[in-house]
Design an enzyme around this catalytic site. Structure first.
Site, PDB file in Angstrom:
ATOM      1  N   GLY A  18      77.759  -4.957 -28.865  1.00 36.98           N
ATOM      2  CA  GLY A  18      77.634  -6.297 -28.290  1.00 36.98           C
ATOM      3  C   GLY A  18      76.955  -6.277 -26.935  1.00 36.98           C
ATOM      4  O   GLY A  18      77.381  -5.549 -26.041  1.00 36.98           O
ATOM      5  N   PHE A  21      78.059 -10.602 -22.029  1.00 41.83           N
ATOM      6  CA  PHE A  21      78.453 -10.327 -20.645  1.00 41.83           C
ATOM      7  C   PHE A  21      79.265  -9.045 -20.530  1.00 41.83           C
ATOM      8  O   PHE A  21      78.998  -8.207 -19.679  1.00 41.83           O
ATOM      9  CB  PHE A  21      79.280 -11.497 -20.100  1.00 41.83           C
ATOM     10  CG  PHE A  21      78.463 -12.720 -19.812  1.00 41.83           C
ATOM     11  CD1 PHE A  21      77.568 -12.735 -18.752  1.00 41.83           C
ATOM     12  CD2 PHE A  21      78.593 -13.851 -20.591  1.00 41.83           C
ATOM     13  CE1 PHE A  21      76.808 -13.863 -18.485  1.00 41.83           C
ATOM     14  CE2 PHE A  21      77.834 -14.990 -20.333  1.00 41.83           C
ATOM     15  CZ  PHE A  21      76.940 -14.996 -19.277  1.00 41.83           C
ATOM     16  N   GLU A 177      80.007 -30.965 -21.613  1.00 38.83           N
ATOM     17  CA  GLU A 177      78.628 -30.769 -21.172  1.00 38.83           C
ATOM     18  C   GLU A 177      77.630 -31.312 -22.187  1.00 38.83           C
ATOM     19  O   GLU A 177      76.635 -31.949 -21.835  1.00 38.83           O
ATOM     20  CB  GLU A 177      78.396 -29.285 -20.860  1.00 38.83           C
ATOM     21  CG  GLU A 177      79.099 -28.911 -19.550  1.00 38.83           C
ATOM     22  CD  GLU A 177      79.156 -27.425 -19.253  1.00 38.83           C
ATOM     23  OE1 GLU A 177      79.425 -27.069 -18.088  1.00 38.83           O
ATOM     24  OE2 GLU A 177      78.951 -26.608 -20.171  1.00 38.83           O
ATOM     25  N   ASP A 306      85.711 -11.964 -25.343  1.00 37.83           N
ATOM     26  CA  ASP A 306      86.280 -12.960 -26.254  1.00 37.83           C
ATOM     27  C   ASP A 306      86.935 -12.329 -27.471  1.00 37.83           C
ATOM     28  O   ASP A 306      87.660 -13.008 -28.203  1.00 37.83           O
ATOM     29  CB  ASP A 306      85.182 -13.917 -26.761  1.00 37.83           C
ATOM     30  CG  ASP A 306      84.673 -14.840 -25.673  1.00 37.83           C
ATOM     31  OD1 ASP A 306      85.135 -14.706 -24.519  1.00 37.83           O
ATOM     32  OD2 ASP A 306      83.820 -15.681 -25.975  1.00 37.83           O
ATOM     33  N   ALA A 321      83.057 -16.031 -19.318  1.00 40.31           N
ATOM     34  CA  ALA A 321      82.179 -14.933 -18.933  1.00 40.31           C
ATOM     35  C   ALA A 321      82.834 -14.024 -17.887  1.00 40.31           C
ATOM     36  O   ALA A 321      82.729 -12.800 -17.961  1.00 40.31           O
ATOM     37  CB  ALA A 321      80.858 -15.491 -18.386  1.00 40.31           C
TER      38      ALA A 321
END
Lengths: 437, 437
Positions: A18, A21, A177, A306, A321
């Site tokens: 992965g 972040f 958002e 996560d 993050a």
């Protein structure tokens, strides 16, 4: 890759799955360590997910919020990058499985993130796409922009109303958002671009099952965010669980809301890493890790970001993050201590630096441990923090320019409807586009 | 749209099909005319095709070379835009057919452009994509970048060589520009990003059936362009017709050249407008028009740009932006003269302002009617002209910034491999990507 096992490299092999972040921070934290780092990702780019909603709403281009993982790690001599799909982990044999191939490891860092979850209603997905990858974002952008185009073409008033209704399911930061950005797209950027419809009459509905928006924020900030959303023309429905999503819209609170565009921002589910590792997971599929982020009985396997479930103050750490970054850094430090046979650091502790969300073009809420604020100054703070964490320096400049331009002109830079691949195959023969039904 | 026929608007209806250079110029030329203009395009954006090769080679993002047609025509009160797929034209009934719907016209301007042509070998298309749309460009970008990723993963030397061989078929401006850009991508931007392969060893082969490259340019300029391509490491094979294209590469001059990436830049074919109109066409499908760009016996139908065949000096006008722009302008003027019952202007005459092509990052060739030049100054000329013709002012600034950055750092801004839609459907379950075989 088969040659891997026979390599003469005697440094310990650290495999990181992965390039988000967490994974990237772990890789960079090992830059001076006497190890060989291999980072595997299914895509070739690191994605700055906090700004993905701006790609979905035509404010930024995909490349502006991503950076090739190879380029990020170019100068790190002990790191290499593979673009490949992990299919499993052979925990006993210490190998990461990549289809027919396998890559041995001495230490494994799993940082595979999460996808959206439909709470058991996977059949809703075709009608309510979620937002986790660039392909998701351009798909949503296409859907939103096509709805206005189709509304301009239709003579059917009910159909036009459904086309101009945008439902966002989920009142967390992403939902808030998205709702703010779509409201501004319709009410400002597109305001004068159509002749038969009035985009400013578009209806944007944000649906949340809980009693209020932004559960992770203090109540007063969430109330201000909701007030600002309503000021932008968003209908906010709290206490409203979605009972059904289909091609015609949603069913919620016993009523049917016809809408051609529904976006899912309601829940996440961890990647299948738990199944790969045969590890215990929580309800969202996150792997339950030890306080040092390792798997029980497997000190060579770390799970972060996560994908991991770690409790602090009897609540799991949030999927943000900052948690992933701090965990990646922690793992890199632990590995170096082990290799140098130094005493290992204490258990991981998350340092909460605060939480923020933006609502439209000049308003944000910021909740820091010691103080909180909202409004224009909060938005400037949001802007500076997000620019700072964008990884590529060029992208910082371009994004700043795009934002400044959008702020001054109310326009969006990426109002692009691109044919998707399935249609592209036939495009040479100028076959009809999928009619925006 | 059915309501169209019943509209009370008594102004003559001008329908323009296509929002490329020609169609857009015709629409804008009518901004003060007493007509109602409707521009129909299958996509929502005007595309600046001369820079499309830079999207295909990761230098620019799609949005940076496109502009929403609606936004371009926003302030033109007598114009409206429909995103729709034209399926035919009812010439007798003066209606444009859009599937089940129809749009009446008093005047029709057909500006539907061209697609690439495989000279009867349509089965080559899956192996050798062409470059006409943004979806084409991101598809080629994906293919090129994935080839390097797959080469890094494989242990098979022959497979690696095929993955690192890039064949461009067709030595016109697009082929030359693609070959130069891919050579620089491999030899500079990616040079230090891999650990197992050496991108600078990638082989870029430009294949042209004619005796030389750039047939539309003077011979000395074409020779200079070829020399510069070879200096960049491109193998140029002229006099070489491609006999076969398949998954393994190409067959040309009796030899097999294994290559996983083949790009088609060899021929174009006009859109099916000839069939819609029942008009005579040339071998490339272009509609043969009268000297005033109308169809014989149909003074109300104009055909312009890459879709039209008009001879000057016993050669058909080339398929370049300048021809389309001048033709669009000519049609707008003719229509205004007719509506004002003024005498009509003389036959269309193309004013050739010159021709240019760029080879890599600081070299171009420029052929103007009175003088010609090559090298760095020609490249600056190319750069200024292309920036000037980019339609959106914001895009001019962003593209200039991207070029300046790329010039200084040798890096590319858009090295993004995005999943295509067919794969995206399953992405929630983290299903394996198509292995880059």
């Amino acid at each position: 890759m088969a040659g891997y096992a026979e390599t003469l490299d005697t440094r310990p092999q650290v495999v990181i799955i992965g390039g988000g972040f967490g994974g990237l921070e772990a890789a960079r934290g090992l830059r001076h360590a006497p190890v060989q780092v291999t980072l595997i990702d299914r895509s070739n780019h690191h994605l700055f997910q906090p700004l993905l909603y701006q790609v979905a709403t035509a404010g930024l281009s995909p490349a502006e919020i991503s950076a090739p993982i190879r380029a990020v790690l170019r100068d790190q001599a002990n790191a290499e990058v593979f673009m490949a799909e992990v299919t499993g982990v052979d925990v006993a044999g210490r190998r990461v499985l990549l289809g027919d191939e396998a890559m041995p490891y001495d230490y494994l860092v799993v940082a595979t993130g999460a996808r959206h979850s439909y709470f058991g209603h996977d059949d809703w997905e075709p009608f309510a796409p979620g937002l986790k990858t660039i392909a998701d974002a351009t798909h949503i952008r296409r859907k939103v922009l096509l709805a206005f185009e189709a509304a301009e073409r239709t003579d059917d008033a009910a159909e036009r109303a459904a086309l101009l209704t945008f439902v966002i399911v989920g009142g967390g930061p992403t939902g808030v958002e998205l709702a703010g950005a779509i409201a501004e797209l319709a009410h400002m950027a597109l305001a004068r671009d159509f002749r038969r419809i009035d985009p400013t009459a578009a209806r944007i509905v944000l649906v949340e099952a809980m009693p209020r928006l932004l559960g992770a924020f203090p109540e007063d900030l969430a109330a201000r965010a909701q007030a600002h959303l309503e000021h932008l023309g968003v209908s906010v429905l709290t206490h409203t669980a979605v009972a059904r999503v289909d091609a015609d819209g949603i069913m919620a609170a016993g009523e049917r809301l016809p809408a051609r565009t529904v976006i899912w921002a309601a829940g996440v589910q961890a990647s299948p890493a738990g199944a790969w590792l045969g590890a215990a997971t929580d309800r969202q599929g996150r792997v339950i890790v030890q306080p040092d982020l390792t798997l029980p009985d497997h000190p060579e396997i770390f799970v972060i970001g996560d994908t991991a479930h770690l409790e602090e103050c009897s609540a799991p750490l949030p999927g943000v993050a900052q948690v992933a970054i701090q965990e990646g850094r922690y793992v890199a430090r632990t590995l170096q201590q082990r290799l140098r046979r130094q005493p290992e650091q204490a258990a991981f502790h998350y340092r909460d630096k605060g939480n923020m969300a933006t609502v439209g073009r000049a308003f944000a809420i910021v909740a820091m441990p010691r103080f909180r604020f909202t409004g224009f100054f909060a938005w400037l703070t949001w802007l500076v923090v997000h620019l700072y964490f964008l990884i590529d320096f060029r992208n910082r400049l371009v994004v700043l320019f795009q934002w400044a331009w959008a702020y001054g002109t109310f326009q969006r830079s990426a109002r692009l409807i691109v044919e998707e691949a399935s249609q592209q195959v036939n495009s040479r023969t100028l076959a009809p586009l999928q009619p925006p039904s």
